[in-house]
Design an enzyme around this catalytic site. Structure first.
Site, mmCIF file in Angstrom:
data_model
loop_
_atom_site.group_PDB
_atom_site.id
_atom_site.type_symbol
_atom_site.label_atom_id
_atom_site.label_comp_id
_atom_site.label_asym_id
_atom_site.label_seq_id
_atom_site.Cartn_x
_atom_site.Cartn_y
_atom_site.Cartn_z
ATOM 1 C CD GLU A 165 0.893 4.831 12.283
ATOM 2 O OE1 GLU A 165 2.063 5.105 12.585
ATOM 3 O OE2 GLU A 165 -0.083 5.299 12.895
ATOM 4 C CD GLU A 216 -3.363 7.220 19.755
ATOM 5 O OE1 GLU A 216 -3.077 7.716 18.645
ATOM 6 O OE2 GLU A 216 -2.666 6.335 20.287
ATOM 7 N N GLY A 274 -2.991 -0.121 20.333
ATOM 8 C CA GLY A 274 -3.738 0.476 21.417
ATOM 9 C C GLY A 274 -4.785 1.441 20.913
ATOM 10 C CB ALA A 275 -5.624 4.343 20.392
ATOM 11 C CG MET A 276 -4.894 4.848 13.612
ATOM 12 S SD MET A 276 -3.094 4.869 13.516
ATOM 13 C CE MET A 276 -2.849 6.294 12.472
ATOM 14 C CD GLU A 277 -1.473 8.630 14.942
ATOM 15 O OE1 GLU A 277 -0.409 8.745 14.291
ATOM 16 O OE2 GLU A 277 -1.740 7.624 15.635
#
Length: 875
Positions: free
Chosen positions: A126, A303, A266-269
């Protein structure tokens, strides 16, 4: 990439569906650090609404090896290729396109696409990273099912993960092996994930409401395997909460999280395989603060919640980003409020909105939550899209109530499951499910800027009527960005309560939500015995700047009595801001500073109030940030603001020294560390109190801080003490910094804290300290966490970053230019610290503008930084 291509804008109004859809994807990866072979077979069918038989697939930094259609290899004159795409012509109605490309994970420093981190393979797709893996329709409205085959050396990659369910694995001989993954749910390419390397697993399970057992796996580097339990528990709590509150159940047999050190976000879903920055997974009391623990729980929840609000229903195009992010931020805020304190969580969120998003809304990057254009989509992962987007969703919740909001969300999923949709589809579901008309709500999606809400009051003693006149207006914005001109009134739900002016008791029958739909309207409250005190915009029910004339006495009354926790806190903040801004003017005018008696007495009442929890008290006793205060000045004077705020802190520390000292000792924990909510709240207040004591610089206080640093059994207390020592001119400072480094030099996340503490120091030698730290053996320009911990933290240091000689501005520009070629996303986020430069004095403006021009003139400047800099220069 040519210069023209690098700055080409994309417009929402130009959206067109693709000429072909992709229904199924088969990927094969032969993993190698320098030459990973990626074979892609994509089953395509022509879009019946399009006449063209041409298909343009996006691709960047790929070495094309071969192309075939339905098994027939194509010669070089049967396709065209550029730095950005592969174009095929005269395709049949349906076919399978196969490509083979080589990519180099080890040399990919952008952290977008397929790259290596700590020797492991990782992806981030993304918004448009998938085109760095293979040629594809890398856009969110193209949703396909995926089967992924991974092959690698067993020693370097004993673990190989991808989306969905593991359906096969086998030994290939020669110390190589193969794993096959299949995701049965259609997804866009931005949700693809691949992770492979030497990892260990912390396992758990979750039984869904329908009785299915889901395997939970948290994968980390071997040395971190003991730091995963909190993340696992947070995941289980998130899954249960989403079932209980929204009836949403997880849909795969396995849910995996992987923690990596090098990550831009921070993070990826990614569906079934979330890739996380290790900062938001790893935690032990001795290495993670209470804030770290809460952030881990919130980000894990965020997430996970994306599985439905983002994955099952995704965005038609990137202009709709707030459709998934604003909605999911609102959901994670509600989750955290239920796990902790709703009042404290709301105050934290509003405080963050004002400090970050309000600034963005009044500067060169001002844009609606649904932007109209972009040059680099990575630049629009902003506080506006996320935080303001969540506030827009919250307004639906306020107007509809929990039940009505749930009906709207249920209808949204019923209509659009496994689809790529728009913000308008969400708004329509909320309206249709509740028989409401939300047409005017579209203005929140298309207009930029923070509305101002002006409130005036009138008391008619003869009629026993009290009236409030609400008027809204947008402040003017320079730059001419889309959504900043010809703005119309927006729907504003304004929650109001009335308090008895003598007792402070709530007049419950008059508490309501006033719905302001036009530019101005008057609302009347009847049947009152005396003029009440109005508590307006309770719970921060709309994202506006409240403009209401209040006397110091009235604000002090609300600070002591308001039954709405957020407004009680806000009254104190408003009173403090009013006095601090006047004091900053007094500094400039050479007037002697004094502590207001109204504020001193109101502060004392909060300090002595045993009816509120310690976390709320900590917030209520904290003065507004200098960056927030600056927003209320015509010309920001950072030196005067700092002097005024430090005077208030020092005088409060002096006046309440005895009370603070007694409170500190009363809050000091007895026995071993606990991470229950009561203990967290007590530590929060204890360290606020210690900060006030530190302003006195007495031997007693320095010994107290040193003692907390040396004896702390948790990172919250140790870091708080280190931060205070870092600002002092005492041998204890250097000793503490050295001891901290020696104890934790093996832990990257804790050393990030060590860098950040020094970057935030307000000592006169702060800039030189930061420059020296960039030469430290543990500073790594390729690691986003390390860069953010030093340079990012430095830009938040209002005293040193805005030093009048411009040395802070030069330092930032120097490093933006060093970073931008390798990691455009990281550099763009750093350079955004210059966006508010027009608010400062002429001298600072000239210096910053010179640095912006220096960056703009840099040869081959990446488009991410180019967009931010040009918008700033044009503002």
């Amino acid at each position: 990439m040519t210069a023209t291509q690098s700055v080409q804008a994309v417009y929402r109004s130009d959206y067109q569906p693709p000429t072909y859809w992709i229904d199924n994807v088969e990927l094969e990866f032969d993993l190698d650090p320098r030459e990973t072979l990626v074979t892609a077979r994509i089953a395509v069918r022509r879009n019946a609404d399009q006449a063209s038989h041409t298909l343009e697939l996006a691709g960047q930094h790929l070495q094309l090896q071969s192309v075939s259609v339905d098994g027939t290899p194509l010669s070089a004159n049967e396709y065209s290729i550029s730095n950005e795409s592969l174009t095929l012509t005269e395709l049949p109605e349906t076919c399978v396109i196969e490509t083979q490309v080589l990519v180099s994970p080890v040399s990919n420093k952008t952290l977008s696409g397929l790259y290596q981190t700590s020797g492991n393979y990782c992806t981030q797709c993304e918004a448009v990273g998938f085109r760095r893996i293979t040629y594809f329709l890398d856009r969110p409205d193209v949703m396909a099912t995926y089967r992924v085959t991974l092959r690698a050396d067993k020693k370097t990659c004993p673990v190989m993960l991808s989306n969905g369910n593991r359906i096969a694995q086998r030994d290939l001989g020669d110390d190589r092996h193969e794993v096959v993954w299949e995701d049965p749910f259609p997804k866009p390419s931005y949700l693809f994930a691949l992770v492979a390397g030497n990892l260990k697993c912390h396992r758990g399970t979750f039984t869904t409401a329908s009785g299915r057992e889901v395997a939970l796996e948290i994968w980390v580097e071997p040395q971190n395997i003991d730091k995963c339990e909190h993340a696992l528990v947070s995941l289980q709590k998130s899954m249960k909460w989403d079932e209980d509150v929204f009836g949403l159940e997880y849909d795969l047999d396995i849910y995996m999280i992987v923690a990596v050190n090098d990550f831009n976000m921070g993070a990826m879903e990614n569906k079934g395989l979330n890739v996380f920055n290790s900062k938001y997974v790893l935690a032990l009391p001795e290495t993670a603060t209470d804030e770290d623990y809460m952030l881990i729980e919130a980000v894990i929840a965020h997430e996970y919640f994306h599985n439905w609000t983002g994955n099952r229903v995704t965005c038609r195009d990137w202009f709709q980003l707030t459709l998934k992010e604003g909605l999911t931020v609102f959901r994670d805020q509600q989750f955290t409020a239920d796990q902790t304190s709703a009042a404290v969580k709301r105050i934290d969120d509003v405080s963050g909105l004002r400090a970050g998003q309000f600034v963005e809304d009044s500067g060169p990057m001002a844009h609606p939550i649904r932007p109209e254009s972009y040059i680099s989509m990575d630049n629009f992962y902003t506080a506006t899209v996320y935080r303001k987007g969540a506030e827009i969703v919250r307004m639906y919740h306020t107007m509809l109530g929990p039940e009505g909001f749930r009906r709207g969300l249920d209808l949204y999923f019923q209509r659009h499951d496994n689809s790529a949709v728009t913000c308008d589809d969400f708004r329509a579901a909320m309206a249709d499910a509740n028989d409401m008309n939300f047409d005017r709500f579209d203005r929140w999606y298309s207009q930029a800027g923070t509305p101002e809400l002006f409130v005036s009051e009138h008391w008619d003693a003869d009629k026993s009527e009290f009236s409030l006149t609400l008027q809204q207006a947008y402040p003017s914005l320079s730059g001419g960005n889309p959504g900043t001109t010809h703005r119309k009134p927006v729907p504003l739900p304004v929650r109001v309560g009335l308090l008895d002016a003598n007792s402070g008791d709530e007049l419950n029958e008059h508490s309501r939500v006033l719905q302001l739909e036009t530019e101005s309207e008057t609302f009347t409250f009847s049947g009152l015995n005396a003029k009440p005190i109005a508590s307006v915009l309770r719970g921060f029910s709309a994202p506006v700047r409240l403009r209401m004339d209040r006397s110091d006495a009235e604000l002090a009354f609300l600070m002591a009595h308001d039954t709405d926790a957020l407004n009680r806190w806000d009254a104190g903040q408003t009173l403090a801001a009013k006095l601090l801004l006047q004091s900053a003017k007094d500094v400039s005018d050479g007037v002697e500073l004094k502590l207001s008696e109204h504020f001193r007495s109101a502060f004392a009442r909060v300090l002595q109030d045993d009816a509120v929890d310690e976390a709320f008290k900590a917030l209520a006793l904290t003065l507004p940030r200098e960056s927030v205060l600056g927003q209320e000045m015509d010309v920001i004077d950072p030196d005067a603001l700092h002097t005024a705020r430090e005077f208030f802190r020092s005088r409060l520390g002096e006046v309440f020294y005895t009370e603070f000292m007694a409170m500190y000792h009363a809050l000091a924990a007895d026995g071993a560390y606990q991470n229950d909510q009561t203990s967290i709240n007590r530590r929060r207040l204890k360290n606020v109190v210690l900060g006030y004591l530190a302003t006195q610089h007495s031997d007693e206080v320095i010994a107290l801080i040193r003692n907390q640093f040396e004896r702390a059994d948790n990172m919250t207390d140790k870091q708080a003490a280190l931060s205070l020592l870092a600002d002092l001119d005492t041998p204890d400072r250097e000793q503490a910094l050295a001891a901290f480094y020696d104890q934790y030099h093996h832990d990257p996340l804790v050393i990030d804290k060590w860098f950040a503490v020094q970057a935030g120091s307000q000592r006169a030698d702060g800039i030189e300290q930061v420059r020296q730290l960039t030469e430290h053996q543990d500073f790594c320009m390729e690691n986003p966490n390390r860069v953010r911990s030093l340079l990012g933290a430095f830009t938040q240091n209002q005293v040193r970053f805005h030093q009048a000689d411009g040395a802070g501005y030069q330092l930032l520009a120097d490093y933006v230019l060093q970073i931008e070629a390798a990691n455009p996303q990281l550099a763009a986020r750093l350079v955004a610290a210059f966006n508010s430069y027009r608010r400062f004095d002429a001298s600072r403006q000239a210096i910053i503008r010179g640095e912006l021009k220096r960056i703009a003139d840099h040869p081959g400047l990446c488009k991410d930084v180019h967009e931010i800099v040009q918008r700033a220069l044009s503002f």
